[in-house]
Design an enzyme around this catalytic site. Structure first.
Site, mmCIF file in Angstrom:
data_model
loop_
_atom_site.group_PDB
_atom_site.id
_atom_site.type_symbol
_atom_site.label_atom_id
_atom_site.label_comp_id
_atom_site.label_asym_id
_atom_site.label_seq_id
_atom_site.Cartn_x
_atom_site.Cartn_y
_atom_site.Cartn_z
ATOM 1 N N ALA B 19 46.612 15.346 16.194
ATOM 2 C CA ALA B 19 45.678 15.181 15.086
ATOM 3 C C ALA B 19 44.658 14.225 15.716
ATOM 4 O O ALA B 19 44.850 13.838 16.844
ATOM 5 C CB ALA B 19 46.354 14.549 13.890
ATOM 6 N N CYS B 20 43.604 13.846 15.051
ATOM 7 C CA CYS B 20 42.724 12.879 15.701
ATOM 8 C C CYS B 20 43.301 11.485 15.548
ATOM 9 O O CYS B 20 44.125 11.217 14.686
ATOM 10 C CB CYS B 20 41.338 12.918 15.082
ATOM 11 S SG CYS B 20 40.431 14.417 15.448
#
Lengths: 258, 380
Positions: B19-20
């Site tokens: 995910a970021c």
């Protein structure tokens, strides 16, 4: 990614592992290797963000974590008992099957996510969507006890299990802040100590009186909670609890039926 | 086409757990510090990204040129650079220009040419245009008019450093341990709907506004068309770009306080508004009506920064994580608490903010000379 050198000390049935700078894959590999023979206890120090600790060990063992474990602590866990001396991040207890997680601090979002067995105790607050889609089957009834308060979507889509929120850090007269409590809930039970307004509840749940079985559930779980964190169980149990039950076993059964 | 699978998934897993990652840290006393700690912190969340974008925003780094706009520009070739530099000389006083110092970093492949220019509007600026508006207009002109050039930083006494790579690799490449600022933000990217390219890394920036983002702005199309009416043209092929322009429009040009701008981007749900007192209902209804096209739909956590201020905000039902921490004068914002603990083990407090509620850190003496503390702003 190179396997990281890990410092391991053994003494009797206890193993101490220094996890500073150890990549999560390597740490979990080491855990699988050391959980053999007569090892009963593992002390993990300098934990900082390593994910999935406690997964895939498949037997009873005590794991003491010093530091901040990463996401999905105890994911799919089947047997171990984890103590965290600090806070847990998101996804703690994801789909755990058996065992226990005790957090001496707070825990993040989706704690107890899809939990199907075992127990989780959290001393302080929890984040969003805690207990989402907990489930139960026959003798497998997961329990999740939160000492503080929770954020929105508590018990979302709950399909089983027991979820308890004690509100111990609420000031006199303060209500829980969570909205959308029990949205989509269709099985299991939730007990909340401290007040919530009707508009904070999802459409799919109703408030009912506690019966003798509920009191028994609470007596047992609150006693364990108090024992873990040094509270007086009687004092906690003397507070007012409400019980939330789903209004329907299939809340969305007619959603797409025109 | 080049197969990048081995780069971001060395174990050949069928599921990538990325995910970021986002991180921000600000010393509200104004004390400046290097990029060492934030690089460590963002690297602790290595697995949230996949090596297709990393970047940093830093405030207070160019005190010797504090009055000039620092343009950071990336070029694909020298020819474009020559054309853009002619354009800069025509439209600005260029006080100083140099290549942004880099070091060889094994992981950084085929980087663009990156230069910085300290500029000030010249007599070509129309009298009815503010310096800031003039700079915005010319940044848009360069980004749309020159095929192989991209202005990715244009504020005063601040700078963005970004590219394709993990954030710790970008930090090494741009030698960020050599810079000092009082506010740093960082991002590790896991691109979902758009390709990984140098301009597409975070932070996105216009003037001294920067935004790092974890999530997906599904209202991108509506937001972009609304912003185009105010002269902002999206050129980075990535949803987050609209947030940078939205905060410039709302906070700088329309003069909204950040608390109101947060409620434009993450408005309270109608069911919540119905329960508020009349005056608040009127306020939130007006904001939703006037700025309905700047509502950010979809899951997001953002860290917005500009001179003297850092703001953390999630969507109203918090579909992406954000943890805040405070130690003395320092405010930390992060996707994961462990990243904060790595560089500051003995935090005074940590908490997860409610969805849609901004967490704001301000320099203790703000523009009006008013003392502000984190404790006042960052209410759990």
């Amino acid at each position: 990614m190179n396997p990281t050198a890990t410092s391991i000390e053994r003494s009797g049935t206890t193993v101490k592992i220094d996890a500073s700078g150890v990549y999560y894959r390597d740490l979990n590999t080491v855990l699988r290797e050391v959980v053999t023979g007569d090892v009963e206890r593992i002390d993990l120090v300098n934990i900082c963000g390593q994910r999935y600790i406690g997964t895939d060990l498949g037997r009873e063992v005590e794991i003491n974590i010093h530091g901040t474990p990463g996401n999905d602590l105890g994911a799919f866990m089947d047997g171990p008992r984890i103590n965290v001396y600090g806070n847990a991040q998101d996804g703690c207890g994801n789909t755990m099957n058996e065992g226990e997680i005790v957090i001496h601090g707070h825990a993040g979002d989706i704690t107890g996510f899809s939990m199907r067995g075992g127990k989780i105790f959290i001393r302080d607050n929890v984040g969003y969507r805690v207990g989402i889609h907990m489930k139960q089957y026959l003798s497998k009834v997961p329990s999740l006890v939160i000492g503080g308060t929770a954020q929105d979507f508590l018990g979302e889509y709950m399909a089983g299990g027991i979820l308890v929120v004690l509100g111990l850090n609420l000031r006199a007269g303060e209500t829980h802040k969570a909205n959308f409590i029990g949205t989509g809930m269709h099985a299991g039970v939730m007990y909340i100590r401290g007040s919530v307004e009707r508009h904070q509840l999802g459409k799919e749940v109703g408030i009912v009186e506690l019966n003798a079985q509920d009191r028994e559930n609470l007596d047992l779980l609150v006693a364990e909670f108090a024992n873990h964190f040094g509270y007086d169980a009687k004092e906690i149990l003397a507070g007012d609890f409400i019980k939330l039950l789903p209004l329907s076993l299939r809340p969305y059964g007619r959603l797409y039926a025109y | 086409m080049k197969d990048t699978a081995n780069h971001y998934n060395p174990y050949g897993d069928d599921k990538v757990i990325a995910a970021c990652s986002i991180f921000g840290m600000m010393d509200t006393s104004g004390r400046r510090f290097s990029g060492v700690d934030i690089t460590k912190a963002i690297a602790n969340m290595h697995d949230r990204g996949n090596g297709l974008g990393g970047g940093f925003g830093v405030y207070g780094i160019y005190p010797e040129h504090a009055d000039h706009y620092a343009l950071h520009i990336m070029y694909e070739d020298k020819l474009t650079q020559r054309d853009v530099e002619d354009f800069l000389r025509d439209n600005f006083h260029v006080a100083f220009a140099e290549e942004v110092p880099t070091r060889r970093a094994a992981a950084i492949k085929s980087p663009p040419i990156v230069w910085r220019y300290f500029v000030y509007p010249n007599s070509r600026r129309p009298a009815d245009r503010s310096n800031d508006d003039y700079v915005v207009e010319l940044v848009m002109k360069i980004n749309t008019g020159f095929r192989d050039a991209c202005v990715f930083s244009s504020g005063r006494n601040m700078g963005v450093f970004k590219g394709v790579g993990y954030p710790e690799e970008i930090s090494e490449y741009f030698r960020l341990e050599e810079y000092e600022g009082y506010l740093w933000t960082a991002h590790g990217r896991f691109p979902t709907n758009s390709k990984g390219w140098w301009g597409g890394a975070h932070p996105f920036s216009i003037l001294d506004w920067t935004v790092v983002h974890n999530g997906e702005i599904s209202s991108y199309g509506i937001n972009r068309r609304f912003l185009e009416m105010f002269g902002y043209i999206c050129t980075m092929h990535t949803d987050t770009e609209v947030v940078a322009y939205a905060v410039d429009l709302l906070l700088r040009r329309h003069g909204l306080p950040i608390e109101a701008a947060a409620k434009v981007m993450a408005p309270p749900l109608w069911s919540h508004i119905d329960r508020l007192p009349d005056n608040e209902q009127a306020l939130y209804k007006s904001l939703r009506q006037v700025y309905s096209s700047l509502l950010l739909n979809g899951p997001f956590t953002i860290i917005v920064a500009h001179e003297g201020e850092m703001i953390g905000l999630t969507d109203r039902i918090r579909l992406r994580p954000l943890t805040a921490g405070v130690k003395g004068d320092v405010l930390y914002l992060s996707s994961e608490e462990s990243a904060i603990r790595l560089i500051c083990p003995d935090l005074d407090k940590t908490w997860t903010p409610m969805g849609g509620e901004p967490i704001i850190g301000r320099l203790k003496t703000n523009k009006e000379g008013k003392a502000v503390t984190i404790e006042e702003c960052a209410v759990a």
